[in-house]
Motif scaffolding. Sequence first.
Motif, PDB file in Angstrom:
ATOM      1  N   TYR A  34     -29.729  41.690  -5.397  1.00 61.51           N
ATOM      2  CA  TYR A  34     -29.079  40.749  -6.308  1.00 61.51           C
ATOM      3  C   TYR A  34     -30.142  39.830  -6.909  1.00 61.51           C
ATOM      4  N   SER A  35     -29.944  39.459  -8.167  1.00 63.22           N
ATOM      5  CA  SER A  35     -30.846  38.502  -8.807  1.00 63.22           C
ATOM      6  C   SER A  35     -30.101  37.797  -9.934  1.00 63.22           C
ATOM      7  N   GLY A  36     -29.531  36.622  -9.642  1.00 62.56           N
ATOM      8  CA  GLY A  36     -28.800  35.893 -10.664  1.00 62.56           C
ATOM      9  C   GLY A  36     -27.637  36.709 -11.195  1.00 62.56           C
ATOM     10  N   GLU A  37     -27.635  36.929 -12.515  1.00 61.19           N
ATOM     11  CA  GLU A  37     -26.569  37.704 -13.155  1.00 61.19           C
ATOM     12  C   GLU A  37     -26.917  39.188 -13.253  1.00 61.19           C
ATOM     13  N   LYS A  38     -27.937  39.609 -12.545  1.00 57.88           N
ATOM     14  CA  LYS A  38     -28.344  41.010 -12.602  1.00 57.88           C
ATOM     15  C   LYS A  38     -28.298  41.664 -11.225  1.00 57.88           C
ATOM     16  N   LEU A  39     -28.038  42.957 -11.243  1.00 61.50           N
ATOM     17  CA  LEU A  39     -28.203  43.805 -10.071  1.00 61.50           C
ATOM     18  C   LEU A  39     -29.418  44.678 -10.320  1.00 61.50           C
ATOM     19  N   TRP A  40     -30.298  44.772  -9.324  1.00 60.97           N
ATOM     20  CA  TRP A  40     -31.513  45.576  -9.463  1.00 60.97           C
ATOM     21  C   TRP A  40     -31.466  46.758  -8.497  1.00 60.97           C
ATOM     22  N   PHE A  41     -31.953  47.914  -8.983  1.00 59.90           N
ATOM     23  CA  PHE A  41     -31.912  49.138  -8.206  1.00 59.90           C
ATOM     24  C   PHE A  41     -33.247  49.865  -8.315  1.00 59.90           C
ATOM     25  N   GLY A  42     -33.868  50.138  -7.180  1.00 61.34           N
ATOM     26  CA  GLY A  42     -35.016  51.028  -7.142  1.00 61.34           C
ATOM     27  C   GLY A  42     -34.538  52.426  -6.818  1.00 61.34           C
ATOM     28  N   THR A  43     -35.148  53.418  -7.430  1.00 62.37           N
ATOM     29  CA  THR A  43     -34.741  54.799  -7.222  1.00 62.37           C
ATOM     30  C   THR A  43     -35.976  55.675  -7.028  1.00 62.37           C
ATOM     31  N   THR A  44     -35.742  56.956  -6.839  1.00 64.82           N
ATOM     32  CA  THR A  44     -36.864  57.892  -6.769  1.00 64.82           C
ATOM     33  C   THR A  44     -37.414  58.214  -8.148  1.00 64.82           C
ATOM     34  N   VAL A  85     -36.823  52.223 -11.821  1.00 71.62           N
ATOM     35  CA  VAL A  85     -35.975  51.089 -11.459  1.00 71.62           C
ATOM     36  C   VAL A  85     -35.099  50.746 -12.658  1.00 71.62           C
ATOM     37  N   PHE A  86     -33.895  50.257 -12.380  1.00 73.05           N
ATOM     38  CA  PHE A  86     -33.036  49.803 -13.465  1.00 73.05           C
ATOM     39  C   PHE A  86     -32.290  48.549 -13.037  1.00 73.05           C
ATOM     40  N   SER A  87     -31.853  47.793 -14.020  1.00 72.78           N
ATOM     41  CA  SER A  87     -31.041  46.605 -13.748  1.00 72.78           C
ATOM     42  C   SER A  87     -29.730  46.732 -14.502  1.00 72.78           C
ATOM     43  N   LEU A 109     -40.828  41.979  -8.959  1.00 73.74           N
ATOM     44  CA  LEU A 109     -41.899  42.773  -8.368  1.00 73.74           C
ATOM     45  C   LEU A 109     -41.364  44.138  -7.970  1.00 73.74           C
ATOM     46  N   ILE A 110     -42.086  45.183  -8.357  1.00 71.40           N
ATOM     47  CA  ILE A 110     -41.692  46.563  -8.067  1.00 71.40           C
ATOM     48  C   ILE A 110     -42.846  47.247  -7.343  1.00 71.40           C
ATOM     49  N   LEU A 111     -42.604  47.687  -6.107  1.00 64.38           N
ATOM     50  CA  LEU A 111     -43.614  48.400  -5.340  1.00 64.38           C
ATOM     51  C   LEU A 111     -43.263  49.881  -5.303  1.00 64.38           C
ATOM     52  N   THR A 112     -44.224  50.714  -5.677  1.00 65.56           N
ATOM     53  CA  THR A 112     -44.060  52.167  -5.612  1.00 65.56           C
ATOM     54  C   THR A 112     -45.206  52.757  -4.806  1.00 65.56           C
ATOM     55  N   GLU A 113     -45.200  54.066  -4.661  1.00 67.12           N
ATOM     56  CA  GLU A 113     -46.275  54.716  -3.922  1.00 67.12           C
ATOM     57  C   GLU A 113     -47.621  54.580  -4.630  1.00 67.12           C
ATOM     58  N   ALA A 114     -47.605  54.244  -5.923  1.00 68.23           N
ATOM     59  CA  ALA A 114     -48.849  54.185  -6.703  1.00 68.23           C
ATOM     60  C   ALA A 114     -49.349  52.770  -6.936  1.00 68.23           C
ATOM     61  N   GLY A 115     -48.575  51.756  -6.541  1.00 69.39           N
ATOM     62  CA  GLY A 115     -49.041  50.401  -6.744  1.00 69.39           C
ATOM     63  C   GLY A 115     -47.909  49.416  -6.973  1.00 69.39           C
TER      64      GLY A 115
END
Length: 744
Positions: free
Chosen positions: A261-271, A274-276, A314-320
């Motif tokens: 959750y982030s304020g008025e947004k939902l954040w999703f990391g995927t394989t 990422v999308f909000s 902040l978005i962490l992936t396998e590459a950075g």
Amino acid sequence: MKNLIYFVLLCVIYACNLKNGNQLQEEAKFYEDELFLQDYAIKYQYHGNENLKGLERESNGNIQVLAGTKLLSPSTGEFLVPGKLLANNYYLPMAEKQVLAISSYDSQVFYLDSQAVFSNSYAGTVFIHHHLKSPSAFAVGKDFNFSIAEDNRVKLIREGMDSQELLLPDGQKVLQLKYHPATNSFWALSKKNLYRLDFEVEKAMSFAMADSLTSFDLDSSGSRALIGSENGFCEIPLTLSEKEIIWQRKIPWTEITTVSYSGEKLWFGTTKGVFSISRNKAGVEADISYYFGERWILGDRVIAINTENEQEILILTEAGLSKIIFEEMTIAQKAQYYEKQVRERHIRYGFNSGLLLYEKGNIYNARLKDSDNDGLWTAMYLGGQAFRYAVTKDPEALQNCKESLLAMERLYSINPVPGFPSRSFERSGYSNQMSDPERWQHSEIPGWDWKATTSSDEAIGHIFAFGVLAEIVDDPWIKSTSIALIDTLMTHIVENDWYLIDYDSKPTLWGKWNPEYVNSFPVQVGDRKLNSSNIIAMLQTAYHFTGKEVYREKAFELMNEHGYLENLTRSMDHIGRTENGDDQWADLLSQAWNHSDDEMYFLGYWGLYRYAFNDTLKTQYKKAIIDHWEAEKPEKDALWNIFTAMVQPDNFDLEESIWFLKKHPMDLINWNIRNSHRKDIVLVQDNFRKQSTEMVLPPSEAVVGKHNSNRFKLDGGNDGMSEYSAGDIWLLPYWMGRYLEVIR
């Protein structure tokens, strides 16, 4: 009595004028510039061998990343200049620690190793042994309560108190632990359930039984839970013991790895990125933004998201690590950024040029490159700078006009053919490193080469730019030079029987407006309509500025004796594939809609409409322009819309135009983009216009391209090995909108 009647009449007239004025004000269509949130990314590459697995942000803004058992921090990155993840050695003893997991509470970072949970905050006083053999995750609660997971067991430890523990009833391994401050409760997620943990009674209360769960988060009030799975997400209330779970799968990608959750947004990391999902004031899900590919994030699989700062996700992936920044700006400020981008690395001898990168994504290891359409892209940039100068009187815009007009003028003098515009020019000795090396010719001017085979794209672009400059830029040299170049080009075309004649005394492949050529096509072939529309626009422009009767006479001859008026006013509904297969050239040209044609049409509409010979023709032209715009509306292209504002200022899709300008990415590097896998798009059957989906994607999620590209293209890119100029892509529609006062 007369005075009373006069007074009453004045009141009636005033009331009518006031009413009409209000109606005009209501009908006016313009955008008053205001602040919006512009997104862009800063990236930090990772070159280590250990798996990245944790991400936290400290109260001071510092970022810690867990790689294997060691800590890293981002270093020296900025927009378009990637940084790196480097070892965090601020605390000397941490180099000896084998950190298993990191977490945070109250903006302070805590660590888990094989012996204890501890922190460097609070003067280092927090250090509590957990006595677990293989702990995997932990969460920090109020008063330094810690829940620690080991397989399906969760242990609660507190300083100076006996520990408590419980087992997840489904026997599954704990995937994630969280503490929720508002409810002072710990929560755990397994692959099959979400639990609220009650250590006093050693009970885990089930809230969402399902399969393949991966991640969860709780809203700030603790009233709702957001749950991700390997096949979509759900959001459930936490007030009922039994509830129906509705899984959402019409989203960019359903294999979810982390949620937040982030304020008025939902954040999703995927394989796959990422999308909000944004919510409006009523709490209704309103908009999806998808961040996938190296324009936005490094790598594909998202490991962790940190949304504590809504302006810096902040978005962490396998590459950075990637930061998605949301910065308040106006579109006028965005224009200033693009102006700087063009001037710093996209001006080649005055041409508006692309940038060829020698190293993926590195704009500082690059060179300017020529193109087949140097004259066209420069003409579009010139038009934008002319509109900019007319609106602002900025001397920089005037200087830009002069510099690029000088380059355009030299296109005519660097080759030996009178009135023939070269495609480009370059110093001698480099043609084998330029695009289409076979098209380059040696100039009579020592030390220079020029590019031949000029097409109709260049011709209409030149006439558009020269006409705009001659009309609206109050500089004597610019006006006289622009008019002279209009006359030069049109004299060549008229005297050569409606052809562009190259150095070999033959017509170029595309520089043909001759009736025998144009009318040889069936009415379905777009070139018949396009070439007719363009040449009439060019002749009207030439007549308007030179006053030479030959241009007017020739235009009416083409319209009345050769059907060019009928050709150019024919509805777009008639354009399509040929049917009989008798003419291979016609068949080839009609296989699918050519989006370069759209660019040529609309650039021509400036001279077609504004310099129409009479009002009767102007009315017919207006109808044709609107008919074309109706066909283009699904693309939501700001340039086509704003050209339409020239003829129909009360209806030209203003909202979609501003959407295009706001959503266009700041990063114009040609990264690889993929969208064909998305679950939230509706594909349509193959069609003549190559529209792949019901709705066009935002420019921020699509392949970067010029206005002659198909905006419905789902996949593409150049692996980050080139950068486009904003000069023709963004600045032309923006400044044209400013000039026409639909953007204020």
